[in-house]
Write a protein that holds these residues in place. Structure first.
Motif, PDB file in Angstrom:
ATOM      1  N   PRO A   1       5.656 -20.117  -5.043  1.00  0.00           N
ATOM      2  CA  PRO A   1       6.366 -19.670  -3.835  1.00  0.00           C
ATOM      3  C   PRO A   1       5.423 -19.290  -2.697  1.00  0.00           C
ATOM      4  O   PRO A   1       5.732 -19.533  -1.525  1.00  0.00           O
ATOM      5  N   LEU A   2       4.269 -18.691  -3.012  1.00  0.00           N
ATOM      6  CA  LEU A   2       3.294 -18.349  -1.981  1.00  0.00           C
ATOM      7  C   LEU A   2       2.725 -19.616  -1.358  1.00  0.00           C
ATOM      8  O   LEU A   2       2.548 -19.694  -0.133  1.00  0.00           O
ATOM      9  N   TYR A   3       2.451 -20.606  -2.189  1.00  0.00           N
ATOM     10  CA  TYR A   3       1.941 -21.888  -1.685  1.00  0.00           C
ATOM     11  C   TYR A   3       2.936 -22.521  -0.727  1.00  0.00           C
ATOM     12  O   TYR A   3       2.568 -23.018   0.340  1.00  0.00           O
ATOM     13  N   ARG A   4       4.208 -22.494  -1.102  1.00  0.00           N
ATOM     14  CA  ARG A   4       5.234 -23.089  -0.240  1.00  0.00           C
ATOM     15  C   ARG A   4       5.362 -22.322   1.067  1.00  0.00           C
ATOM     16  O   ARG A   4       5.575 -22.913   2.128  1.00  0.00           O
ATOM     17  N   THR A   5       5.248 -21.018   0.997  1.00  0.00           N
ATOM     18  CA  THR A   5       5.348 -20.205   2.203  1.00  0.00           C
ATOM     19  C   THR A   5       4.213 -20.523   3.174  1.00  0.00           C
ATOM     20  O   THR A   5       4.414 -20.628   4.381  1.00  0.00           O
ATOM     21  N   ILE A   6       3.008 -20.689   2.642  1.00  0.00           N
ATOM     22  CA  ILE A   6       1.840 -20.943   3.490  1.00  0.00           C
ATOM     23  C   ILE A   6       1.809 -22.389   3.992  1.00  0.00           C
ATOM     24  O   ILE A   6       1.618 -22.641   5.186  1.00  0.00           O
ATOM     25  N   VAL A   7       2.034 -23.344   3.083  1.00  0.00           N
ATOM     26  CA  VAL A   7       1.878 -24.757   3.430  1.00  0.00           C
ATOM     27  C   VAL A   7       3.113 -25.319   4.113  1.00  0.00           C
ATOM     28  O   VAL A   7       3.024 -26.011   5.138  1.00  0.00           O
ATOM     29  N   HIS A   8       4.292 -25.014   3.565  1.00  0.00           N
ATOM     30  CA  HIS A   8       5.521 -25.599   4.086  1.00  0.00           C
ATOM     31  C   HIS A   8       6.272 -24.670   5.041  1.00  0.00           C
ATOM     32  O   HIS A   8       7.237 -25.089   5.667  1.00  0.00           O
TER      33      HIS A   8
END
Length: 345
Positions: free
Chosen positions: A259-266
Motif C-alpha cells: 500500500p505504501l508503494y502504491r501511494t508513492i508511485v501511483h
C-alpha cells in the motif's frame, strides 16, 4: 580482533541485519498511517528483527574473541568466550526464525477466511514454535553441567546429541516456509481479479520460497555443530542462519508495504481498513470499484466523477475469500473490502 573467516561472517550478518531493518519502519508507517490497521503480526515482526540484531551482536562479540578462526590457534579463555557467545547468538537465531515465521502466519490469518486455511496456519505456527523452543533448550542441556559444552576444563557428561534436533528444526522451518509460500496461490487463484493482479499479489506473498532455499542450505551445514573445531567449522552455518532469518523478514515485509508503494508511485489515497489494488492509466477518467462482503450479501459501489451506484449480489460462502485485511466490527458479519481502479478505454 576479527580475523580469518570471522571477518566475512560478521560482515554478511551486519549487511543482512541492515537490509532487513529497512522494512521495519516502512512496515510500521504503512500499517499505522496508510492502512490504519496495526496488528499483532506487526509486533511479532519487530520482535523477530530484534532477535536478528541480538544474534548479530553476540556473534560480533564472539568474533572479537576468535569466532571464525581455528580453535587450535586460540588460547583457552578466548576459545571459551568465543564458543559461549556464539551459542548465545545461535539461541537467538533459533527462536528468531520461528518468530519471523509466526509473523508471516499471523499476517496470513488476517487475509484468509476458509476454516481449513486458518487451521493449517495455526498448526504450522504452533508446531514450529514447539520444535524451536525444544531445540533451544536441548542446545543448552546436551551436556550437564552446561558449562562443559563450551569449556573443556569443566567435567561433564553427554545427555544427548543436539544435531538430530537441529536437523528436525531446519527441515520443519523449510517445510513451513514452503507451505506459507504455496498457500497464497491456493486462495488467490479463484479471486475475481485480473490475472496480472493475481500474479503480482501471489508472487509478493510467495517470496518465502527464497527463505525455504536458505533454510535447506543451512540444514546441510549443521554438521559443524558436532565439530571439535567449533569456532571455524560453524561459520557457514552462522552465515546461512543470518541470511535465512533476514530473508524471511524481507519476504514478509515486502507484501505488507505494497500500500505504501502504491501511494508513492501511483498516488492512490490512503484509506482506512482497506486492502487496495489500484491500477492507473494515462486517461484522466477512471472508475473505482469497491466490494464489501457482509455475510451472504456482497455490495458493489462504483464511483465515477462523484457519482456512486450501488449493487447488491449474493455469492456462495466459498467466494468470500477476497485478499484483504480483515477487521473486526460491531456486528457479527465478516467485512472484507477491496478497491480496484480500472482504466476506462
Amino acid at each position: 580482533m576479527l580475523a580469518g573467516k570471522g571477518v566475512r561472517a560478521i560482515s554478511v550478518m551486519w549487511v543482512m541485519t541492515f537490509l532487513s531493518f529497512i522494512f521495519v519502519p516502512l512496515r510500521l508507517y504503512t500499517r499505522v498511517y496508510i492502512v490504519k490497521a496495526l496488528g499483532v503480526d506487526d509486533h511479532i515482526y519487530n520482535l523477530a528483527w530484534v532477535f536478528l540484531l541480538l544474534y548479530t551482536v553476540f556473534l560480533t562479540i564472539a568474533g572479537v574473541d576468535g569466532f571464525g578462526q581455528s580453535i587450535s590457534t586460540l588460547d583457552t579463555d578466548s576459545a571459551v568466550k568465543a564458543v559461549y557467545n556464539e551459542m548465545i547468538g545461535q539461541t537467538f537465531a533459533v527462536l528468531g526464525m520461528a518468530i519471523a515465521k509466526l509473523s508471516l502466519g499471523a499476517f496470513l490469518l488476517r487475509i484468509v477466511v476458509k476454516q481449513w486455511h486458518r487451521i493449517s496456519i495455526w498448526i504450522s505456527m504452533i508446531s514450529l514454535l514447539i520444535v524451536s523452543v525444544m531445540t533451544a533448550i536441548l542446545f543448552w542441556v546436551q551436556r550437564l553441567p552446561s558449562e562443559s559444552i563450551y569449556d573443556p576444563r569443566v567435567p561433564g557428561r553427554t545427555v544427548l546429541k543436539v544435531t538430530p534436533f537441529s536437523v528436525l528444526l531446519g527441515s520443519w522451518c523449510a517445510a513451513v516456509d514452503f507451505y506459507f509460500a504455496l498457500l497464497p496461490w491456493i486462495f488467490i487463484w479463484n479471486l475475481n481479479m485480473k490475472f496480472k493482479e493475481k500474479m503480482s499479489i501471489a508472487i509478493s506473498l510467495s517470496l518465502g520460497f527464497i527463505a525455504c532455499i536458505c533454510g535447506i542450505i543451512r540444514t546441510i551445514d549443521l554438521g559443524g555443530l558436532s565439530s571439535s573445531n567449533y569456532t571455524e567449522d560453524t561459520v557457514d552455518l552462522i552465515i546461512w542462519s543470518a541470511v535465512e532469518l533476514a530473508v524471511t523478514l524481507i519476504c514478509v515485509g515486502i507484501p505488507t508495504v505494497r500500500p505504501l508503494y502504491r501511494t508513492i508511485v501511483h498516488g492512490s489515497r490512503p484509506e482506512s481498513s482497506e486492502g487496495r489494488y489500484v491500477k492507473h492509466g494515462d486517461s484522466n477518467h477512471s472508475t473505482r470499484f469497491r466490494m464489501r462482503n457482509m455475510k451472504d450479501a456482497t455490495c458493489f459501489n462504483t464511483v465515477q466523477e462523484g457519482h456512486t451506484e450501488s449493487y447488491i449480489t449474493r455469492f456462495s460462502r466459498s467466494e468470500e475469500a477476497i485478499l484483504v485485511d480483515r477487521h473486526e466490527s460491531n456486528n457479527d458479519g465478516i467485512c472484507i473490502q477491496e478497491e480496484v481502479r480500472v482504466e476506462r478505454i
